[in-house]
Write an enzyme that holds these catalytic residues in place. Structure first.
Site, PDB file in Angstrom:
ATOM      1  N   GLY A   8       0.945  -1.090   0.037  1.00  0.00           N
ATOM      2  CA  GLY A   8      -0.087  -0.105   0.081  1.00  0.00           C
ATOM      3  C   GLY A   8       0.914   1.308  -0.057  1.00  0.00           C
ATOM      4  O   GLY A   8       0.747   2.315   0.780  1.00  0.00           O
ATOM      5  N   ALA A   9       1.855   1.105  -0.858  1.00  0.00           N
ATOM      6  CA  ALA A   9       2.964   2.339  -0.971  1.00  0.00           C
ATOM      7  C   ALA A   9       2.696   3.482  -1.939  1.00  0.00           C
ATOM      8  O   ALA A   9       3.121   4.597  -1.409  1.00  0.00           O
ATOM      9  CB  ALA A   9       4.512   1.682  -1.131  1.00  0.00           C
ATOM     10  N   ASN A  86       0.755  -2.483   5.280  1.00  0.00           N
ATOM     11  CA  ASN A  86       0.128  -1.585   5.460  1.00  0.00           C
ATOM     12  C   ASN A  86      -1.099  -1.317   4.465  1.00  0.00           C
ATOM     13  O   ASN A  86      -2.472  -0.800   5.114  1.00  0.00           O
ATOM     14  CB  ASN A  86       0.835  -0.347   5.185  1.00  0.00           C
ATOM     15  CG  ASN A  86       0.084   0.907   4.904  1.00  0.00           C
ATOM     16  OD1 ASN A  86      -0.372   1.517   5.790  1.00  0.00           O
ATOM     17  ND2 ASN A  86      -0.223   1.250   3.502  1.00  0.00           N
ATOM     18  N   SER A 138      -5.359  -0.715  13.757  1.00  0.00           N
ATOM     19  CA  SER A 138      -6.323   0.406  13.698  1.00  0.00           C
ATOM     20  C   SER A 138      -6.566   0.632  14.970  1.00  0.00           C
ATOM     21  O   SER A 138      -6.937  -0.508  16.055  1.00  0.00           O
ATOM     22  CB  SER A 138      -7.329   0.594  12.801  1.00  0.00           C
ATOM     23  OG  SER A 138      -8.226   1.584  13.028  1.00  0.00           O
ATOM     24  N   TYR A 148     -14.691  -4.377   9.536  1.00  0.00           N
ATOM     25  CA  TYR A 148     -13.365  -3.674   9.666  1.00  0.00           C
ATOM     26  C   TYR A 148     -12.666  -3.986  10.642  1.00  0.00           C
ATOM     27  O   TYR A 148     -11.386  -4.129  11.048  1.00  0.00           O
ATOM     28  CB  TYR A 148     -13.393  -2.202   8.985  1.00  0.00           C
ATOM     29  CG  TYR A 148     -12.197  -1.435   9.092  1.00  0.00           C
ATOM     30  CD1 TYR A 148     -11.466  -1.592   8.157  1.00  0.00           C
ATOM     31  CD2 TYR A 148     -11.852  -0.568  10.074  1.00  0.00           C
ATOM     32  CE1 TYR A 148     -10.195  -0.857   7.993  1.00  0.00           C
ATOM     33  CE2 TYR A 148     -10.674   0.097  10.176  1.00  0.00           C
ATOM     34  CZ  TYR A 148      -9.785   0.033   9.024  1.00  0.00           C
ATOM     35  OH  TYR A 148      -8.595   0.719   9.111  1.00  0.00           O
ATOM     36  N   ALA A 149     -13.416  -3.423  11.851  1.00  0.00           N
ATOM     37  CA  ALA A 149     -12.754  -3.622  13.221  1.00  0.00           C
ATOM     38  C   ALA A 149     -12.384  -4.942  13.526  1.00  0.00           C
ATOM     39  O   ALA A 149     -11.537  -5.137  14.222  1.00  0.00           O
ATOM     40  CB  ALA A 149     -14.033  -3.008  14.345  1.00  0.00           C
ATOM     41  N   ALA A 150     -13.168  -5.978  12.904  1.00  0.00           N
ATOM     42  CA  ALA A 150     -12.939  -7.446  13.195  1.00  0.00           C
ATOM     43  C   ALA A 150     -11.805  -7.707  12.675  1.00  0.00           C
ATOM     44  O   ALA A 150     -10.770  -8.361  13.311  1.00  0.00           O
ATOM     45  CB  ALA A 150     -14.167  -8.026  13.067  1.00  0.00           C
ATOM     46  N   ALA A 151     -11.393  -7.302  11.521  1.00  0.00           N
ATOM     47  CA  ALA A 151     -10.154  -7.693  10.986  1.00  0.00           C
ATOM     48  C   ALA A 151      -9.144  -7.037  11.588  1.00  0.00           C
ATOM     49  O   ALA A 151      -7.805  -7.592  11.784  1.00  0.00           O
ATOM     50  CB  ALA A 151     -10.198  -7.182   9.296  1.00  0.00           C
ATOM     51  N   LYS A 152      -9.175  -5.894  12.021  1.00  0.00           N
ATOM     52  CA  LYS A 152      -7.979  -5.062  12.543  1.00  0.00           C
ATOM     53  C   LYS A 152      -7.709  -5.844  13.958  1.00  0.00           C
ATOM     54  O   LYS A 152      -6.603  -5.861  14.444  1.00  0.00           O
ATOM     55  CB  LYS A 152      -8.199  -3.689  12.939  1.00  0.00           C
ATOM     56  CG  LYS A 152      -8.312  -2.884  11.291  1.00  0.00           C
ATOM     57  CD  LYS A 152      -6.801  -2.772  10.575  1.00  0.00           C
ATOM     58  CE  LYS A 152      -7.010  -2.075   9.487  1.00  0.00           C
ATOM     59  NZ  LYS A 152      -5.641  -2.413   8.654  1.00  0.00           N
TER      60      LYS A 152
HETATM   61  N1  LIG Z   1      -6.629   6.660   7.305  1.00  0.00           N
HETATM   62  C1  LIG Z   1      -7.169   6.249   8.611  1.00  0.00           C
HETATM   63  O1  LIG Z   1      -8.072   6.970   9.289  1.00  0.00           O
HETATM   64  C2  LIG Z   1      -6.633   4.770   9.059  1.00  0.00           C
HETATM   65  C3  LIG Z   1      -6.964   4.602  10.334  1.00  0.00           C
HETATM   66  C4  LIG Z   1      -6.548   3.376  11.073  1.00  0.00           C
HETATM   67  C5  LIG Z   1      -6.004   2.486  10.130  1.00  0.00           C
HETATM   68  N2  LIG Z   1      -5.743   2.816   8.927  1.00  0.00           N
HETATM   69  C6  LIG Z   1      -4.931   1.703   8.028  1.00  0.00           C
HETATM   70  O2  LIG Z   1      -3.997   2.127   7.585  1.00  0.00           O
HETATM   71  C7  LIG Z   1      -3.689   1.561   6.391  1.00  0.00           C
HETATM   72  C8  LIG Z   1      -3.449   2.487   4.977  1.00  0.00           C
HETATM   73  O3  LIG Z   1      -4.552   3.314   4.735  1.00  0.00           O
HETATM   74  P1  LIG Z   1      -4.385   4.756   4.498  1.00  0.00           P
HETATM   75  O4  LIG Z   1      -5.005   5.611   5.692  1.00  0.00           O
HETATM   76  O5  LIG Z   1      -3.084   5.238   4.092  1.00  0.00           O
HETATM   77  O6  LIG Z   1      -5.460   4.802   3.046  1.00  0.00           O
HETATM   78  P2  LIG Z   1      -5.226   5.139   1.712  1.00  0.00           P
HETATM   79  O7  LIG Z   1      -4.413   6.463   1.421  1.00  0.00           O
HETATM   80  O8  LIG Z   1      -6.258   4.791   0.878  1.00  0.00           O
HETATM   81  O9  LIG Z   1      -3.855   4.214   0.932  1.00  0.00           O
HETATM   82  C9  LIG Z   1      -4.347   2.662   0.895  1.00  0.00           C
HETATM   83  C10 LIG Z   1      -3.035   2.139   0.139  1.00  0.00           C
HETATM   84  O10 LIG Z   1      -3.319   0.747   0.118  1.00  0.00           O
HETATM   85  C11 LIG Z   1      -3.352   0.213  -1.250  1.00  0.00           C
HETATM   86  N3  LIG Z   1      -4.330  -0.832  -1.655  1.00  0.00           N
HETATM   87  C12 LIG Z   1      -5.654  -0.792  -1.272  1.00  0.00           C
HETATM   88  N4  LIG Z   1      -6.216  -1.793  -1.765  1.00  0.00           N
HETATM   89  C13 LIG Z   1      -5.119  -2.851  -2.041  1.00  0.00           C
HETATM   90  C14 LIG Z   1      -5.036  -4.168  -2.802  1.00  0.00           C
HETATM   91  N5  LIG Z   1      -6.105  -4.889  -3.109  1.00  0.00           N
HETATM   92  N6  LIG Z   1      -3.881  -4.670  -3.140  1.00  0.00           N
HETATM   93  C15 LIG Z   1      -2.824  -3.812  -2.975  1.00  0.00           C
HETATM   94  N7  LIG Z   1      -2.863  -2.501  -2.467  1.00  0.00           N
HETATM   95  C16 LIG Z   1      -3.846  -1.990  -1.951  1.00  0.00           C
HETATM   96  C17 LIG Z   1      -3.662   1.449  -2.129  1.00  0.00           C
HETATM   97  O11 LIG Z   1      -2.818   1.405  -3.328  1.00  0.00           O
HETATM   98  P3  LIG Z   1      -3.496   0.942  -4.886  1.00  0.00           P
HETATM   99  O12 LIG Z   1      -4.893   1.516  -4.974  1.00  0.00           O
HETATM  100  O13 LIG Z   1      -2.407   1.548  -5.897  1.00  0.00           O
HETATM  101  O14 LIG Z   1      -3.498  -0.321  -4.857  1.00  0.00           O
HETATM  102  C18 LIG Z   1      -2.923   2.635  -1.356  1.00  0.00           C
HETATM  103  O15 LIG Z   1      -1.608   2.546  -1.433  1.00  0.00           O
HETATM  104  C19 LIG Z   1      -4.837   0.644   5.965  1.00  0.00           C
HETATM  105  O16 LIG Z   1      -4.456  -0.734   6.487  1.00  0.00           O
HETATM  106  C20 LIG Z   1      -5.842   1.096   6.996  1.00  0.00           C
HETATM  107  O17 LIG Z   1      -6.771   0.317   7.313  1.00  0.00           O
HETATM  108  C21 LIG Z   1      -6.066   3.771   8.234  1.00  0.00           C
END
Ligand SMILES: NC(=O)c1ccc[n+]([C@@H]2O[C@H](COP(=O)([O-])OP(=O)(O)OC[C@H]3O[C@@H](n4cnc5c(N)ncnc54)[C@H](OP(=O)(O)O)[C@@H]3O)[C@@H](O)[C@H]2O)c1
Length: 256
Positions: A8-9, A86, A138, A148-152
């Site tokens: 998720g880079a 990530n 999370s 989502y919460a269950a997975a985390k």
């Molecule tokens: N933002 C929040 O409030 C928050 C809070 C708690 C936890 N998190 C967790 O933090 C992590 C990162 O989230 P973020 O907030 O940075 O979200 P984001 O800005 O939407 O970025 C998500 C990243 O994951 C990649 N991704 C999504 N689906 C994918 C798939 N099927 N295969 C490969 N890559 C995939 C996307 O890239 P592509 O689209 O190029 O594949 C993107 O690089 C997640 O695990 C999320 O659950 C986020």
């Protein structure tokens, strides 16, 4: 020389990890679906920091594509020192309003992929006697508000168990529990963040810096942000009944 693989880079927290790791001189392996964004980030990071960047385009909802990443992590001749699991996304609607295929896809990305990749990485790291895995869970993992919460929640318990299993071999596992963070996450899920008070929002830069500091201190759980450092211990000891029915959950509950 350290090599880090970040899933998720291309956006948000994963992109910020990639930038901060590049800044400190790590070589990188970037994983996500969007090949154009992966290519652009590779060029920027190589030009800015003189590091070497590999890209692996992969949809982590697809088990065969996850395996390609796992195979790279297991390669003994090109060791990966740090894995950041990530990649992730959320679903806006409640469980029964989503097609079950969407739920399965989310489970695959949030749970199956980190488990498969942790297995490959931790095995290789244990052989070498060192290495680090960061699993991005999370604060929601302490709640009972949908799948989502269950997975985390799974990812938190899994990471704590793996941390104990590999500790004596020199491998560190840290689970990062972010609260609401300004990224593409909410927009992609079509979740309006307006109801969330301003003080609850974290910036990805500070969050990743805090996490890397916790990793350097060999912490198993990293909770960035003073507001979440105060909330999370209360969530951990709160009775499940309150988490299910309380106001905190109402704020996080997916749209019906
Ligand atoms: N933002 C929040 O409030 C928050 C809070 C708690 C936890 N998190 C967790 O933090 C992590 C990162 O989230 P973020 O907030 O940075 O979200 P984001 O800005 O939407 O970025 C998500 C990243 O994951 C990649 N991704 C999504 N689906 C994918 C798939 N099927 N295969 C490969 N890559 C995939 C996307 O890239 P592509 O689209 O190029 O594949 C993107 O690089 C997640 O695990 C999320 O659950 C986020």
């Amino acid at each position: 020389m350290t090599t880090a693989l970040v899933t998720g880079a291309t956006a948000g927290i994963g992109k910020t990890f990639s930038e901060q790791l590049a800044q400190r001189g790590d070589d990188l392996i970037l994983v996500a679906r969007d090949e154009a964004r992966l290519g652009a980030l590779k060029t920027t990071l190589e030009d800015s920091y003189g590091i070497s960047v590999e890209v692996i385009p992969a949809d982590l909802a697809d088990r065969a594509q996850v395996q390609r990443v796992a195979d790279r992590l297991a390669e003994a001749s090109r060791p990966v020192d740090l894995l950041v699991n990530n990649a992730g996304f959320g679903l806006r609607k409640a469980f029964l309003r989503n097609p079950v295929e969407d739920e399965e896809r989310m489970l695959a990305v949030l749970v199956q992929a980190p488990v498969v990749l942790s297995h490959a990485a931790a095995g290789a790291m244990r052989e070498r006697g060192h290495g680090t895995i960061i699993n991005v869970a999370s604060v929601a993992g302490h709640l009972t508000s949908g799948t989502y919460a269950a997975a985390k929640s799974y990812l938190i318990a899994f990471s704590q168990g793996l941390a104990s299993e590999v500790e004596s071999s020199g491998v560190l596992v840290t689970v990062l529990c972010p609260g609401f963070t300004r990224t593409e996450f909410h927009e992609r899920a079509e979740i309006k963040g307006e109801a969330i008070p301003k003080f609850m929002w974290l910036q990805a830069d500070a969050l990743v810096r805090d996490c890397l500091r916790d990793v350097a201190r060999r912490k198993t759980i990293s909770v960035p942000g003073a507001q979440y450092k105060a909330i999370v211990p209360l969530l951990r000891i709160a009775p499940r009944r309150l988490l299910r029915n309380g106001k905190i959950v109402a704020k996080h509950r997916p749209n019906k």
